[in-house]
Enzyme design. Structure first.
Site, PDB file in Angstrom:
ATOM      1  N   GLU A  23       6.682  45.095 -62.392  1.00 28.75           N
ATOM      2  CA  GLU A  23       6.483  45.024 -63.990  1.00 28.75           C
ATOM      3  C   GLU A  23       7.591  44.086 -64.488  1.00 28.75           C
ATOM      4  O   GLU A  23       7.489  43.093 -65.352  1.00 28.75           O
ATOM      5  CB  GLU A  23       6.547  46.232 -64.645  1.00 28.75           C
ATOM      6  CG  GLU A  23       5.198  47.128 -64.561  1.00 28.75           C
ATOM      7  CD  GLU A  23       3.871  46.537 -64.737  1.00 28.75           C
ATOM      8  OE1 GLU A  23       3.992  45.743 -65.646  1.00 28.75           O
ATOM      9  OE2 GLU A  23       2.919  46.607 -63.907  1.00 28.75           O
ATOM     10  N   HIS A  26       6.938  40.468 -64.042  1.00 27.94           N
ATOM     11  CA  HIS A  26       6.077  39.942 -64.957  1.00 27.94           C
ATOM     12  C   HIS A  26       6.860  39.397 -66.312  1.00 27.94           C
ATOM     13  O   HIS A  26       6.599  38.418 -66.766  1.00 27.94           O
ATOM     14  CB  HIS A  26       5.055  41.053 -65.300  1.00 27.94           C
ATOM     15  CG  HIS A  26       3.970  41.221 -64.472  1.00 27.94           C
ATOM     16  ND1 HIS A  26       3.251  40.064 -63.885  1.00 27.94           N
ATOM     17  CD2 HIS A  26       3.418  42.261 -63.905  1.00 27.94           C
ATOM     18  CE1 HIS A  26       2.233  40.626 -62.995  1.00 27.94           C
ATOM     19  NE2 HIS A  26       2.425  41.740 -62.969  1.00 27.94           N
TER      20      HIS A  26
END
Length: 220
Positions: A23, A26
């Site tokens: 995550e 990203h």
């Protein structure tokens, strides 16, 4: 009791690292391409609590475990990305690919480190590190194979359709609820119906286990 806690940590820490770094990747890619949303919301953090998703981190793994589909998986709360601040469709694909690339890199690095631990003389340290890095390879490969699926909101939907300059493609990658419903039906409901009929309809489980096994075997 202490030994059991230690074993749980050896399994728990690698999957948390795999999910959290996925995550963060990203958010960091989006930041480099002009979107600081993840940074403003404090999501570029290694604190796993900031990344817990009720469905993906807790409910889905529990459902997969209860349904005996053959694999247990989930995801963290997606890092917020404002795609309006990103210049091109190509940048959207780059941001979507960042998590998968990170997991692949972690798997390869962990596989290399597995080779180096043979030089460690202590059997205890060697054994602990071997379990840790094997888990790092397995979890990161499975996460990669899982996230490449083209169901929204998984990364695969944006990687395969994010660069298409068509209205239907943009609607598709934004259809998170429909994508999750379709995934739920194929991954859990379909195998349950198949089992009632004496058939193996575990399509997602077969895909995840078969493809993951191929890459895991190649690395370790």
């Amino acid at each position: 009791m202490l030994a059991q806690i230690f074993v749980i940590l050896l399994n728990f820490i690698p999957i948390i690292l795999a999910i959290v770094l996925h995550e963060i990747a990203h958010g960091y890619a989006a930041l480099k391409l002009g979107d600081n949303t993840a940074k403003r919301f404090g999501r570029l953090s290694l604190n796993p609590i900031k990344h817990i998703d009720l469905f993906g981190t807790i409910i889905l793994p529990a459902l997969l475990y209860a349904s005996n589909v053959g694999f247990i998986f989930g995801w963290a709360r997606p890092v917020p990305v404002n795609y309006a601040k990103i210049n091109t469709r190509k940048d959207m694909v780059i941001v979507a690919s960042a998590g998968i690339v990170t997991n692949m890199a972690l798997a390869f690095i962990s596989a290399l480190l597995l080779l180096l631990i043979d030089f460690i003389p202590s059997p205890l340290v060697h054994g602990v590190l071997e379990v840790f890095f094997v888990n790092m390879v397995v979890y990161n490969i499975v996460l990669t194979v899982f996230n490449i699926l083209p169901f929204p909101p998984m990364d695969g939907s944006k990687i395969f359709f994010g660069g298409i300059h068509k209205e239907w493609a943009q609607r598709y990658i934004s259809a998170d609820r429909i994508g999750l419903t379709a995934f739920f039906a194929i991954a859990i409901v379909l195998p349950l119906i198949g089992s009632l009929l004496g058939q193996d309809w575990n399509i997602i489980g077969w895909y995840v286990m078969s493809v993951s096994k191929f890459f895991i075997t190649a690395l370790i």
